[in-house]
Every structure is written in C-alpha cells, then in structure tokens.
Write a protein that holds these residues in place. Structure first.
Motif, PDB file in Angstrom:
ATOM      1  N   GLU A 176      -0.193   9.012   9.015  1.00 14.34           N
ATOM      2  CA  GLU A 176      -0.977   8.369   8.055  1.00 14.34           C
ATOM      3  C   GLU A 176      -2.255   9.200   8.064  1.00 14.34           C
ATOM      4  OE1 GLU A 176       0.164   3.903   7.521  1.00 14.34           O
ATOM      5  OE2 GLU A 176       0.698   4.218   9.699  1.00 14.34           O
ATOM      6  N   ASN A 208       0.492   4.794   0.013  1.00 15.37           N
ATOM      7  CA  ASN A 208       1.034   3.376   0.444  1.00 15.37           C
ATOM      8  C   ASN A 208      -0.030   2.291  -0.106  1.00 15.37           C
ATOM      9  OD1 ASN A 208       2.004   1.126   2.102  1.00 15.37           O
ATOM     10  ND2 ASN A 208       0.347   1.350   3.552  1.00 15.37           N
ATOM     11  N   GLU A 209      -1.049   2.395  -0.030  1.00 11.47           N
ATOM     12  CA  GLU A 209      -2.045   1.190  -0.476  1.00 11.47           C
ATOM     13  C   GLU A 209      -3.300   1.786  -1.034  1.00 11.47           C
ATOM     14  OE1 GLU A 209      -2.416  -3.012   1.007  1.00 11.47           O
ATOM     15  OE2 GLU A 209      -3.030  -1.691   2.655  1.00 11.47           O
ATOM     16  N   ILE A 211      10.753  -2.802   4.691  1.00 13.56           N
ATOM     17  CA  ILE A 211       9.833  -3.795   4.803  1.00 13.56           C
ATOM     18  C   ILE A 211       9.418  -4.669   3.807  1.00 13.56           C
ATOM     19  CG2 ILE A 211       7.365  -4.042   5.507  1.00 13.56           C
ATOM     20  CD1 ILE A 211       7.242  -1.516   7.004  1.00 13.56           C
ATOM     21  N   GLN A 224       4.222  -9.532   6.553  1.00 17.59           N
ATOM     22  CA  GLN A 224       5.094  -8.294   6.444  1.00 17.59           C
ATOM     23  C   GLN A 224       6.198  -8.719   7.404  1.00 17.59           C
ATOM     24  OE1 GLN A 224       3.624  -4.442   6.780  1.00 17.59           O
ATOM     25  NE2 GLN A 224       1.876  -4.888   5.300  1.00 17.59           N
ATOM     26  N   LYS A 260       7.140  -7.288   1.964  1.00 16.54           N
ATOM     27  CA  LYS A 260       5.823  -7.758   1.993  1.00 16.54           C
ATOM     28  C   LYS A 260       5.465  -8.974   1.089  1.00 16.54           C
ATOM     29  CE  LYS A 260       4.315  -3.095   3.276  1.00 16.54           C
ATOM     30  NZ  LYS A 260       3.673  -1.894   2.925  1.00 16.54           N
ATOM     31  N   ARG A 266       0.636  -6.008  -4.761  1.00 20.74           N
ATOM     32  CA  ARG A 266       1.279  -5.095  -4.478  1.00 20.74           C
ATOM     33  C   ARG A 266       2.390  -4.380  -5.437  1.00 20.74           C
ATOM     34  NH1 ARG A 266       0.717  -3.596   1.376  1.00 20.74           N
ATOM     35  NH2 ARG A 266       0.129  -5.690   2.430  1.00 20.74           N
ATOM     36  N   VAL A 305       9.439   4.096   5.603  1.00 18.20           N
ATOM     37  CA  VAL A 305       9.107   5.507   5.408  1.00 18.20           C
ATOM     38  C   VAL A 305       9.048   6.152   6.988  1.00 18.20           C
ATOM     39  CG1 VAL A 305       7.335   7.362   4.818  1.00 18.20           C
ATOM     40  CG2 VAL A 305       7.762   5.260   3.436  1.00 18.20           C
ATOM     41  N   HIS A 342      -2.066   3.083  13.301  1.00 19.94           N
ATOM     42  CA  HIS A 342      -1.914   1.722  13.032  1.00 19.94           C
ATOM     43  C   HIS A 342      -1.321   0.740  14.349  1.00 19.94           C
ATOM     44  CE1 HIS A 342      -2.995   2.696   9.104  1.00 19.94           C
ATOM     45  NE2 HIS A 342      -3.377   1.628   8.988  1.00 19.94           N
ATOM     46  N   GLU A 388       9.937  -2.584   0.521  1.00 18.90           N
ATOM     47  CA  GLU A 388       9.724  -1.086   0.392  1.00 18.90           C
ATOM     48  C   GLU A 388      10.727  -0.504   1.526  1.00 18.90           C
ATOM     49  OE1 GLU A 388       4.987  -1.731   0.052  1.00 18.90           O
ATOM     50  OE2 GLU A 388       5.737  -0.177   1.417  1.00 18.90           O
ATOM     51  N   GLY A 389      11.228   0.625   0.930  1.00 25.09           N
ATOM     52  CA  GLY A 389      11.958   1.471   1.904  1.00 25.09           C
ATOM     53  C   GLY A 389      11.459   1.892   3.057  1.00 25.09           C
TER      54      GLY A 389
HETATM   55  P1  AMP Z   1      -0.043  -2.131   4.672  1.00 22.45           P
HETATM   56  O1  AMP Z   1      -0.672  -3.682   5.096  1.00 22.45           O
HETATM   57  O2  AMP Z   1       0.839  -1.926   3.685  1.00 22.45           O
HETATM   58  O3  AMP Z   1      -1.201  -1.151   4.741  1.00 22.45           O
HETATM   59  O4  AMP Z   1       0.956  -1.819   6.188  1.00 22.45           O
HETATM   60  C1  AMP Z   1       0.248  -1.607   7.205  1.00 22.45           C
HETATM   61  C2  AMP Z   1       0.940  -0.307   8.185  1.00 22.45           C
HETATM   62  O5  AMP Z   1       2.335  -0.850   8.183  1.00 22.45           O
HETATM   63  C3  AMP Z   1       0.777   0.984   7.411  1.00 22.45           C
HETATM   64  O6  AMP Z   1      -0.320   1.495   7.701  1.00 22.45           O
HETATM   65  C4  AMP Z   1       1.859   1.425   8.224  1.00 22.45           C
HETATM   66  O7  AMP Z   1       1.631   2.048   9.563  1.00 22.45           O
HETATM   67  C5  AMP Z   1       3.059   0.202   8.109  1.00 22.45           C
HETATM   68  N1  AMP Z   1       3.943   0.492   6.901  1.00 22.45           N
HETATM   69  C6  AMP Z   1       3.695  -0.417   5.653  1.00 22.45           C
HETATM   70  N2  AMP Z   1       4.589  -0.042   4.853  1.00 22.45           N
HETATM   71  C7  AMP Z   1       5.301   0.752   5.233  1.00 22.45           C
HETATM   72  C8  AMP Z   1       6.533   1.600   4.770  1.00 22.45           C
HETATM   73  N3  AMP Z   1       6.908   1.347   3.637  1.00 22.45           N
HETATM   74  N4  AMP Z   1       7.005   2.367   5.804  1.00 22.45           N
HETATM   75  C9  AMP Z   1       6.831   2.523   7.031  1.00 22.45           C
HETATM   76  N5  AMP Z   1       5.600   1.959   7.423  1.00 22.45           N
HETATM   77  C10 AMP Z   1       4.959   1.095   6.567  1.00 22.45           C
END
Ligand code: AMP
Length: 355
Positions: free
Chosen positions: A187, A264-265, A142, A155, A144, A104, A182, A210, A179-180
C-alpha cells in the motif's frame, strides 16, 4: 492573504489539529479549535477554544466571527456545518471535498469519474444486495459502512464460507459499500498540497503498513519501482486538481502484484501517513496546510532524510523511554489521557541519511 497574526479556525480537536496548530504558531498565527470534546489534544496547545456540538449554529456563528479562515482536521464534520461556515468565512478545503471524502460511495464514484482506478465495488442496502454483490465481486470482499468509518472501523471481511445472513445482521441496516478484496503487493500513500493559485507540492510516496485496519508504519522512500512511484504521484495530483481544493489531500492506494495502482481512499486533510514529514522534510504537511489555506507560497516538500514512522497505539505509549534512548528517533506524544486499545497515542520517527 491571511497574514501571520490572524486566526485560523480548526474544526476537530485531535492530534492532527494539535500538530496543525503547532505549525501555525511557528508562523505566527493564532488558532481557535472547535470540537465537542472539552479536553482534546488540540485544545491543549491553543489559547482559543470552543466546546460545542457541530450543529450548534449559535456557537458556529460566534466561531466564524472570531477567525479569518477555517480548516478541518476531522473528516466527519457534517457537510452542513462546513456549508454554514463557508457562508461566513473561507473554509479550506471546501465543503465539496469534505462531502466527497466522508461518503465512501460518493468517493468511489468521484474517483471513477476522474478516471482513477479503484477496487470493484457496489452499494448494498439489503441482504439480497449483499448476496448479489458477493457473487459479482467475490470470492473475497470487504463490507464497509458508507459513512463514519475510519481506522478499519465499520468493516467486515467476507470469505466464500462466510454466513452472509449473519454478516448482514451484524453490520446492521445502514447503507454499505461492498468492495472486492484486493490482493495487494503493498500500500502507498501520497500527500499533495494545493495552494490558492493552483500550485502543487507533492510528497514522496510512502509505503504504508496496516494492522487490523489501523496504520502501523510508514516507510520513506517506498520500495516500489520508480515508474510505480511516479504513477502514484500523478494520480494524487490529479485527485487534488479535480477536487479543486485549497489545502492538503492524502491519497491512499493499493499496488497490485501486476503493478496496477488502485485508489483506496482520499482524505482532504493532514494524514497519519504524512507524520514522517515533520522530521524528515523541509516543509512538513502541517506547515504546508497552513501555507496553502492562508494563501502563502508553498514550501519545499523535499525530504532531507529517509524515515520510518511508527505509531504508538494504545499500550505502546509505555515504550516512550526506550524510544528516547535511540538518539536518531524523534518522539511525538499527543497528550491523550487514556491509552485505550486502538487509540493513537503518539508516533516515533526514525531518521536515516537520505539514500
Ligand atoms: P480503509 O479504512 O478503507 O482505509 O481500510 C483500512 C485498511 O484495510 C486498508 O489500508 C487496507 O489494508 C485494508 N483494505 C481496505 N479495503 C480493502 C480492499 N478492498 N481490499 C484489500 N484490503 C483492503
């Protein structure tokens, strides 16, 4: 060019591999699945399979000899495995894209380096760094794991009142990324295919919803204004070009209330947010991957229908009969035995006339 009749090697045996193999077989290819699990969704639909760990050089060497091109459906295949194979047969997308997406911090640094906006972030390796990070990026953030995180696993959501000492102990001592948080309006996810000749095919942005970090629903078309959808597509194309990949990349994004689009990813493989393309597009994401890695021309990513895709997670699988009672719903089950909580067992796509 890898021609129909030749063999595609797939690293990883999950549902993404299964659906890739089904698309490949429709084009006349054979598939050889390599994964450590004996019974896997992908192995159920392919004639050739290897059951071995990802660091078993003997098995990897044999696998490479038996295939003409290699791809992966599982992002956490070790980078060294991809490199070992790449010395023997083309691996598409290549080890670089894999290494970028499975870490990440590397991923975020890459995105920043190509000018793609992300949530603010920092690396944290100690409790003191977590405290400093919270002061800089908080009040909500968050934490991670840098590696091996998916579907919201690894997470920890932190609030102003969180006990950071306890959080760090729960998280463990592995390196993390903070991560701050958001506050997003919605999404989006955009999937881009890139062929051998650099040609791109972009799927319409889908709105993703999600639940507890796991994808639940995708809506196509998304409800965002046209200019935001266009920006999201442009960002995803930019990522595909800068990764210099042959294959697919899914780019997951946040749209903020001010209309900013933050990445995000990224995932350089078929993605759950593209399952709707099986039933609603002229060329689905799995066929597109096969075309790209085999050097065939890409197909049209246009949709002929609008679609709502819903995952069947854990016990949801019991709903399969109800799903079939609606003639406009398409059911996809992955052949998994145990309906564990959080486990993706299948998905349903409901089609409607394109608006
Ligand atoms: P990820 O595994 O990083 O894709 O995170 C899974 C889900 O968590 C994302 O699709 C978002 O709904 C939520 N999420 C992850 N990172 C953030 C963030 N920095 N701020 C707000 N929501 C987040």
């Amino acid at each position: 060019m890898i021609e129909p009749g030749q063999t595609i090697g797939i690293l990883g045996g999950g549902q993404l591999g299964r659906m890739t193999a089904l698309a490949a077989s429709a084009l006349g290819y054979r598939c050889h699945v390599y994964c450590p699990e004996k019974n896997s969704p992908a192995k159920q639909v392919t004639a050739y399979a290897t059951t071995a760990e990802y660091d078993n050089k003997l098995a990897l060497g044999r696998f490479a000899k038996s295939v003409d091109v290699i791809t992966f459906e599982f992002e956490n295949v070790p980078g060294d495995t991809a490199e070992f194979l790449a010395e023997r047969k083309p691996v598409r997308p290549g080890p670089n894209a894999l290494r970028t997406a499975q870490d990440r911090l590397k991923e975020k640094d890459f995105l920043q380096s190509i000018g793609a906006a992300t949530a603010p972030y920092c690396a944290v390796a100690t409790e003191a760094e977590l405290r400093a990070g919270m002061s800089a990026l908080g009040p909500r953030a968050i934490l991670k794991t840098v590696r091996m995180g998916y579907d919201g696993k690894g997470q920890l959501r932190l609030q102003p009142e969180s006990d950071l000492g306890a959080a760090w102990r729960e998280f463990g001592t592995s390196p993390g990324i903070l991560e701050g948080f958001v506050e997003f309006a919605c999404e989006l996810s955009v999937i881009v295919a890139r062929g051998e000749n650099g040609k791109l095919a972009t799927y319409a942005p889908v709105e993703t919803q999600h639940t507890q970090g796991i994808l639940d629903t995708t809506l196509t078309p998304s409800r965002v204004p046209g200019d935001i959808a266009m920006r999201a597509e442009a960002i995803a194309r930019h990522v595909a070009e800068k990764l210099d990949l042959i294959g697919l990349v899914a780019v997951e994004m946040f749209v903020t209330h001010r209309g900013e689009v933050l990445v995000n990813e990224i995932a350089p493989r078929p993605h759950n947010s593209g399952h709707w393309t099986i039933d609603a597009c002229y060329t689905n994401q799995f066929e597109q991957l096969v075309r790209a890695i085999c050097g065939l021309p890409l197909g049209s990513p246009e949709r002929h229908s609008d679609a709502v895709m819903k995952n069947l997670i854990g016990a949801d699988i019991a709903k399969w009969r109800d799903v079939l009672n609606d003639p406009m719903q398409k059911l996809h089950l992955y052949g998994k035995d145990e309906a564990l909580p959080g486990r993706k067992m299948g998905h349903v796509t409901k089609l409607s006339q394109r608006r």
